[in-house]
Design a protein around this motif. Structure first.
Motif, PDB file in Angstrom:
ATOM      1  N   ASP A 195      -0.772 -16.142 -11.410  1.00 36.76           N
ATOM      2  CA  ASP A 195      -0.122 -15.800 -10.291  1.00 36.76           C
ATOM      3  C   ASP A 195       0.140 -14.805 -10.949  1.00 36.76           C
ATOM      4  N   HIS A 196       1.068 -13.434  -9.503  1.00 35.76           N
ATOM      5  CA  HIS A 196       0.486 -12.315 -10.304  1.00 35.76           C
ATOM      6  C   HIS A 196       2.162 -11.642 -11.145  1.00 35.76           C
ATOM      7  N   ASN A 197       3.208 -13.132 -11.421  1.00 35.67           N
ATOM      8  CA  ASN A 197       4.003 -12.988 -11.797  1.00 35.67           C
ATOM      9  C   ASN A 197       3.890 -13.554 -13.388  1.00 35.67           C
ATOM     10  N   SER A 198       2.623 -14.002 -13.883  1.00 37.11           N
ATOM     11  CA  SER A 198       2.043 -13.973 -15.012  1.00 37.11           C
ATOM     12  C   SER A 198       2.285 -13.075 -15.877  1.00 37.11           C
ATOM     13  N   VAL A 199       1.480 -11.840 -15.458  1.00 38.76           N
ATOM     14  CA  VAL A 199       1.756 -10.473 -16.507  1.00 38.76           C
ATOM     15  C   VAL A 199       2.470  -9.549 -16.296  1.00 38.76           C
ATOM     16  N   SER A 200       2.860  -8.746 -16.929  1.00 33.14           N
ATOM     17  CA  SER A 200       3.610  -8.197 -16.472  1.00 33.14           C
ATOM     18  C   SER A 200       3.211  -6.557 -16.194  1.00 33.14           C
ATOM     19  N   CYS A 201       4.347  -6.661 -15.088  1.00 35.05           N
ATOM     20  CA  CYS A 201       3.583  -4.419 -14.559  1.00 35.05           C
ATOM     21  C   CYS A 201       3.234  -3.830 -16.071  1.00 35.05           C
ATOM     22  N   LYS A 202       3.945  -3.439 -16.487  1.00 35.44           N
ATOM     23  CA  LYS A 202       3.685  -2.456 -17.973  1.00 35.44           C
ATOM     24  C   LYS A 202       2.204  -3.279 -19.011  1.00 35.44           C
ATOM     25  N   SER A 203       1.975  -3.861 -18.775  1.00 33.85           N
ATOM     26  CA  SER A 203      -0.176  -4.321 -18.489  1.00 33.85           C
ATOM     27  C   SER A 203      -0.063  -4.020 -18.461  1.00 33.85           C
ATOM     28  N   LEU A 204      -0.103  -4.575 -17.023  1.00 29.96           N
ATOM     29  CA  LEU A 204      -1.429  -3.962 -15.593  1.00 29.96           C
ATOM     30  C   LEU A 204      -1.569  -2.421 -15.711  1.00 29.96           C
ATOM     31  N   MET A 240      -2.086  -6.311  -7.443  1.00 28.31           N
ATOM     32  CA  MET A 240      -1.282  -7.049  -8.348  1.00 28.31           C
ATOM     33  C   MET A 240      -0.134  -5.754  -8.714  1.00 28.31           C
ATOM     34  N   ILE A 241      -0.866  -4.472  -8.868  1.00 23.19           N
ATOM     35  CA  ILE A 241       0.921  -4.065  -9.004  1.00 23.19           C
ATOM     36  C   ILE A 241       1.468  -3.374  -8.455  1.00 23.19           C
ATOM     37  N   GLY A 242       1.077  -3.683  -7.640  1.00 25.37           N
ATOM     38  CA  GLY A 242       2.094  -3.571  -5.900  1.00 25.37           C
ATOM     39  C   GLY A 242       2.795  -4.241  -5.795  1.00 25.37           C
ATOM     40  N   ALA A 243       2.795  -5.844  -5.769  1.00 23.08           N
ATOM     41  CA  ALA A 243       3.315  -7.082  -6.045  1.00 23.08           C
ATOM     42  C   ALA A 243       4.007  -7.134  -6.506  1.00 23.08           C
ATOM     43  N   GLN A 244       4.205  -5.809  -7.764  1.00 21.53           N
ATOM     44  CA  GLN A 244       6.217  -6.450  -8.180  1.00 21.53           C
ATOM     45  C   GLN A 244       6.540  -4.568  -8.933  1.00 21.53           C
ATOM     46  N   LEU A 245       5.822  -3.337  -8.132  1.00 28.67           N
ATOM     47  CA  LEU A 245       6.273  -2.154  -8.292  1.00 28.67           C
ATOM     48  C   LEU A 245       7.704  -2.113  -8.230  1.00 28.67           C
ATOM     49  N   ASP A 246       8.528  -2.847  -7.849  1.00 30.49           N
ATOM     50  CA  ASP A 246      10.012  -3.305  -8.796  1.00 30.49           C
ATOM     51  C   ASP A 246      10.317  -3.192 -10.077  1.00 30.49           C
TER      52      ASP A 246
END
Length: 520
Positions: free
Chosen positions: A239-248, A271-277
């Motif tokens: 799930d793309h929310n399982s890893v933090s944006c900082k780690s990506l 994956m980064i774009g999915a949680q760009l916010d």
């Protein structure tokens, strides 16, 4: 030193080879390429053959024995005894009785053999490893349900001191360091097994990030590329929310210098774009690739935004859109001073998000102002195209006043002429288009004169069936008209306030400053 008949009686490979050979067997020279386990593996095979089909097995030599038995085709029983391949498979039935250290050693031997395809030994070792980790994690989450013979401590007590375990056991990730001995190919095999056993995907993601950070420190460039590609590929299955944006973003910074596979890189960008916010300005300030003249990789950020918008199609949220818009405005302000950044790229940033993503266009205006200040060589047409990205209805009064005095922006007449030309082309040479006034009357005129319709931007839309693009342009013109009226109200209010402060008889002309063109 070795009797060919003794070895051939247990090896189908040698038996067929000697049977086909027409040469003098006394002078026959046999060379094995990539024999499993090398000299040690061959010696174990000889012990088995010279000991009537028996050899002492242990978790450390079973992987070698099984691989060598497959290589030598030792799957035929002699004199009622089990062949070597059957004996190793039977030994693996008791794999759950092995200690944690023995299991890790067996996996290490499997890696040393560089198996071209997964074997029964490897599959059973990995399955047993994942099963024990699953049990350990359950006990960490629910200590009251732990069994007497299955604690996480017993898995690792022979590889760590009691003192070092006090810290790592408190958060249940003691096994992160234990599994660093696995190579990327084995990690690629172990993650699907974890998912089958319903491991927490957040824990799996944390392990993968830890693995990547720990392994690349002493790895070669090719090894680093392999590690990053496997980690990204496995994270993408979660799930793309399982890893933090900082780690990506930390993984991305490493990947940018390794020229990883394009398909893998696209997965990371998605994956980064999915949680760009959830990103920050520092995350986006990635240097451009070598050979590029501009400072920051604007194309990469544009791909992030594209991936974000694609993700938002299924679950649109105004809050996340607003956060990304704010982040993009900050990024535009940061890259605007770059003298090598082309106007087309800056305009692409301004138009990357839909208009409804922003409640205000003030920050975008400030970024544009900064860009125009640096890029003085821009043509009038390029400036006008850039100004079309602004929604004048979403500019504050303060910004509108600043815009009216800003000589770096194109004049109102230039914008009006371009809009008029675009409308003429879209309307397919329609009969006529009402001309637009070239400038606003000065504010020093009396309020009654300022209220006249001749001072406002008007447009006759009754004769034409406008397309969506025309409607958008018409909305911009109407927005300017609305802002002019608002500025007139502000001027009237200023008249009243100044009269109270001055407390003197001053003519209206002396109290007011002239209002410059709106877009001058």
């Amino acid at each position: 030193m070795v009797d060919k008949n003794t070895v051939a009686s247990y090896s189908g490979k040698l038996s067929k080879l000697f049977g086909r050979s027409k040469a003098n067997l006394r002078n026959l020279k046999l060379i094995f390429q990539d024999f499993p386990g090398g000299a040690e593996g061959f010696e174990l095979i000889l012990k088995f053959c010279y000991n009537n089909g028996y050899v002492q097995m242990s978790p450390s030599n079973v992987p070698v024995l099984y691989s060598a038995a497959q290589f030598m085709e030792m799957n035929c029983s002699i004199s009622g005894t089990q062949n070597l391949q059957e004996q190793t498979e039977r030994y693996l039935d008791d794999i759950n009785e092995w200690t944690w250290s023995e299991l890790l050693n067996a996996l290490k031997r499997c890696q040393d053999l560089s198996l071209s395809r997964p074997s029964i030994v490897l599959h059973k070792c990995l399955d047993s490893l994942v099963g024990r980790l699953h049990l350990a994690l359950e006990e960490h989450c629910c200590p009251s349900t732990s069994s007497s013979d299955g604690s996480a401590l017993q898995f690792s007590c022979d590889t760590k001191s009691t003192e070092s375990l006090k810290t790592v056991f408190s958060n249940g990730v003691w096994w992160f360091e234990e599994l660093l001995l696995l190579n990327p190919d084995f990690v690629k095999m172990i993650v699907p097994l974890m998912l089958k056993r319903d491991f927490d995907e957040v824990v799996i993601a944390r392990f993968l990030v830890y693995y990547q950070k720990s392994k690349i420190s002493n790895a070669s460039r090719d090894e680093k590329r392999k590690i990053v590609e496997v980690v990204v590929e496995m994270l993408y299955t979660l799930d793309h929310n399982s890893v933090s944006c900082k780690s990506l973003f930390s993984i991305l910074r490493v990947a940018l210098g390794l020229n990883i596979n394009k398909c893998i890189r696209n997965k990371l960008e998605k994956m980064i774009g999915a949680q760009l916010d959830r990103g920050t300005l520092d995350n986006l300030l990635l240097p451009s690739r070598s050979g590029s003249s501009y400072l920051y990789d604007v194309n990469l950020v544009l791909r992030f935004v594209k991936a974000f918008l694609h993700e938002q199609k299924s679950r649109t949220s105004q809050m996340t859109l607003t956060r990304v818009a704010t982040l993009l405005d900050l990024y535009m302000a940061e890259v605007a001073p770059d003298p090598c950044l082309k106007p087309s790229k800056f305009l692409a940033l301004a138009k990357a998000l839909p208009d409804y993503a922003r409640c205000s266009h003030d920050d975008m205006y400030r970024a544009m102002d900064m860009y125009l200040e640096v890029h003085t060589e821009m043509s009038e047409e390029e400036k006008i195209k850039m100004c079309c990205a602004l929604n004048y209805e979403k500019l504050s009064v303060e910004i509108c006043i600043n815009l009216s005095k800003n000589r770096r922006f194109p004049s109102t007449s230039s914008i009006q002429e371009l809009v008029s030309e675009q409308l003429k082309q879209t309307a397919n040479n329609s009969k006529s288009i009402t001309s637009l006034p070239r400038k606003l009357d000065e504010c020093e005129n009396e309020s009654s004169k300022r209220d006249e319709t001749s001072n406002r931007v008007m447009f006759d839309t009754k004769k034409f069936d406008f397309s969506d693009e025309n409607e958008r342009l018409k909305a911009h013109i109407q927005g300017i008209q609305w802002r002019v009226m608002e500025l007139e109200r502000v001027c009237k209010k200023m008249h009243t306030q100044m009269g109270k402060v001055m407390k003197s008889k001053v003519t209206s002309h002396s109290r007011l400053k002239s209002l410059p063109w709106l877009c001058s």
